[in-house]
Write an enzyme that holds these catalytic residues in place. Structure first.
Site, mmCIF file in Angstrom:
data_model
loop_
_atom_site.group_PDB
_atom_site.id
_atom_site.type_symbol
_atom_site.label_atom_id
_atom_site.label_comp_id
_atom_site.label_asym_id
_atom_site.label_seq_id
_atom_site.Cartn_x
_atom_site.Cartn_y
_atom_site.Cartn_z
ATOM 1 N N ASN A 16 -10.996 22.652 9.304
ATOM 2 C CA ASN A 16 -10.042 23.673 9.721
ATOM 3 C C ASN A 16 -10.855 24.859 10.231
ATOM 4 O O ASN A 16 -11.504 25.546 9.447
ATOM 5 C CB ASN A 16 -9.193 24.046 8.486
ATOM 6 N N TRP A 17 -10.828 25.053 11.533
ATOM 7 C CA TRP A 17 -11.687 26.092 12.131
ATOM 8 C C TRP A 17 -11.080 27.492 12.018
ATOM 9 O O TRP A 17 -11.722 28.470 12.414
ATOM 10 C CB TRP A 17 -11.992 25.744 13.600
ATOM 11 N N HIS A 33 -0.656 26.085 4.638
ATOM 12 C CA HIS A 33 -1.979 26.560 4.202
ATOM 13 C C HIS A 33 -1.801 27.854 3.392
ATOM 14 O O HIS A 33 -0.917 28.653 3.687
ATOM 15 C CB HIS A 33 -2.880 26.811 5.415
ATOM 16 N N GLU A 75 -3.309 30.557 3.403
ATOM 17 C CA GLU A 75 -3.348 31.795 4.182
ATOM 18 C C GLU A 75 -1.994 32.041 4.851
ATOM 19 O O GLU A 75 -1.563 33.184 5.021
ATOM 20 C CB GLU A 75 -4.500 31.731 5.202
ATOM 21 N N GLU A 126 -5.509 22.834 -2.474
ATOM 22 C CA GLU A 126 -6.444 23.933 -2.196
ATOM 23 C C GLU A 126 -6.156 25.099 -3.134
ATOM 24 O O GLU A 126 -5.294 25.936 -2.838
ATOM 25 C CB GLU A 126 -6.292 24.392 -0.747
ATOM 26 N N GLY A 154 -12.715 30.001 0.613
ATOM 27 C CA GLY A 154 -13.553 31.013 1.259
ATOM 28 C C GLY A 154 -14.262 31.930 0.279
ATOM 29 O O GLY A 154 -14.812 32.956 0.661
ATOM 30 N N SER A 202 -14.054 25.837 -0.574
ATOM 31 C CA SER A 202 -15.522 25.938 -0.680
ATOM 32 C C SER A 202 -16.218 24.586 -0.824
ATOM 33 O O SER A 202 -17.190 24.456 -1.576
ATOM 34 C CB SER A 202 -15.915 26.894 -1.808
ATOM 35 N N GLY A 251 -13.073 24.446 5.387
ATOM 36 C CA GLY A 251 -12.959 25.653 6.206
ATOM 37 C C GLY A 251 -14.325 26.098 6.696
ATOM 38 O O GLY A 251 -14.854 25.597 7.689
ATOM 39 N N GLY A 252 -14.936 27.029 5.999
ATOM 40 C CA GLY A 252 -16.200 27.636 6.427
ATOM 41 C C GLY A 252 -17.272 26.628 6.824
ATOM 42 O O GLY A 252 -17.945 26.795 7.849
HETATM 43 P P1 PGA Z 1 -13.098 26.992 2.756
HETATM 44 O O1 PGA Z 1 -11.594 26.833 3.314
HETATM 45 O O2 PGA Z 1 -13.722 25.636 2.859
HETATM 46 O O3 PGA Z 1 -13.731 28.012 3.649
HETATM 47 O O4 PGA Z 1 -12.981 27.453 1.340
HETATM 48 C C1 PGA Z 1 -10.844 25.711 3.022
HETATM 49 C C2 PGA Z 1 -9.485 25.824 3.649
HETATM 50 O O5 PGA Z 1 -8.911 26.912 3.623
HETATM 51 O O6 PGA Z 1 -8.943 24.854 4.203
#
Ligand code: PGA
Length: 253
Positions: free
Chosen positions: A9-10, A95, A97, A167, A173, A213, A234-235
């Site tokens: 997931n960019w 998600h 976020e 998640e 993150g 993470s 993510g990251g």
């Molecule tokens: P992260 O994000 O790997 O940066 O913790 C994961 C995600 O939100 O899908």
């Protein structure tokens, strides 16, 4: 044996040029990858450019969100029809976020899930508790509510196109990863909830990703858990140096 499904997931990263460079590097590095399901979700603005670069590769094109209706007065939203038009196969919905920063409620997420499935897309439905919810001992009920509300009126047949991503919000993150045991416990709970609602066969075949993470250093030990079928990254999905070793987690054992 369930297929391992690793998705990147960019988020709100990468201009078109940067996204194409990353896509090209991943296609090159992962061209020979067999037996796993792989996906990348660039930002909306890069979908049209990245889509053609993935053709013939093992990487599916994903989107990070979609609107709840086919078209209309929804300033700033993108419709599943527009995504399909660009060759998108998978959409990430719910998600954390979206849930916590942009206040998307379960009902809205459910409308998006149903619309995406109705138009033939695959869905990654994200669920997960906050730190306060975990501390309060309500992880199980929070995740169950997000699942059952998110999947309201989704048929057993359509569930075949749904992947669940667990998640924990406190792990996204932050560099704090759930331990394999913590993740395993929630993944098992998710499968139990799905079994109760859809039956054992659906629960057994459901793919459940872990996200929060994930990095090359912890991918193998997480994936070693029988209940963990893949990752939503993510990251660490933003560079080939970190994403490729996660996809090839078995080499890190
Ligand atoms: P992260 O994000 O790997 O940066 O913790 C994961 C995600 O939100 O899908």
């Amino acid at each position: 044996m369930r297929t391992k499904y690793i998705a990147g997931n960019w988020k709100m990263h990468k201009t078109v040029g940067e996204a194409v460079s990353l896509a090209d590097a991943l296609v090159k590095a992962l061209a020979g990858e067999k037996g796993k399901k792989l996906m990348v979700a660039p930002p909306f603005t890069a979908l049209a450019a990245v889509g053609p670069r993935l053709r013939g590769s093992p990487l599916l094109l994903g989107a990070q969100n979609a609107g709840p209706e086919e078209q209309g007065a929804h300033t700033g939203e993108v419709s599943v029809l527009m995504l399909k038009d660009l060759g998108v196969k998978v959409v990430i919905l719910g998600h954390s976020e979206r849930r916590h920063v942009y206040q998307e409620p379960n009902e809205l997420i459910n409308a998006k899930v149903r619309l995406a499935l109705r138009h033939g897309l695959e869905v990654i439905l994200c669920v997960g508790e906050t730190q306060a919810e975990r501390d309060g001992g309500v992880t199980g009920s929070v995740v169950e509510d997000q699942l059952l509300s998110g999947l309201r009126e989704v048929s057993e047949a359509d569930l075949d196109r749904v992947t669940v991503a667990y998640e924990p919000v406190w792990a996204i993150g932050t560099g704090k990863t759930a331990t394999p045991a913590d993740a395993d416990e929630v993944h098992r709970h998710i499968r139990t909830v799905i079994a109760r609602r859809y039956g054992a066969r659906s629960a057994e075949s459901l793919l459940i990703q872990y996200g929060g993470s994930v990095k090359p250093a912890n991918a193998a030990e997480l994936m070693a858990k029988e209940s963990i079928d893949g990752f939503l990254v993510g990251g660490a999905a933003l560079t080939p140096e970190t994403f490729v070793p996660i996809v090839q987690f078995e080499k890190g054992r």
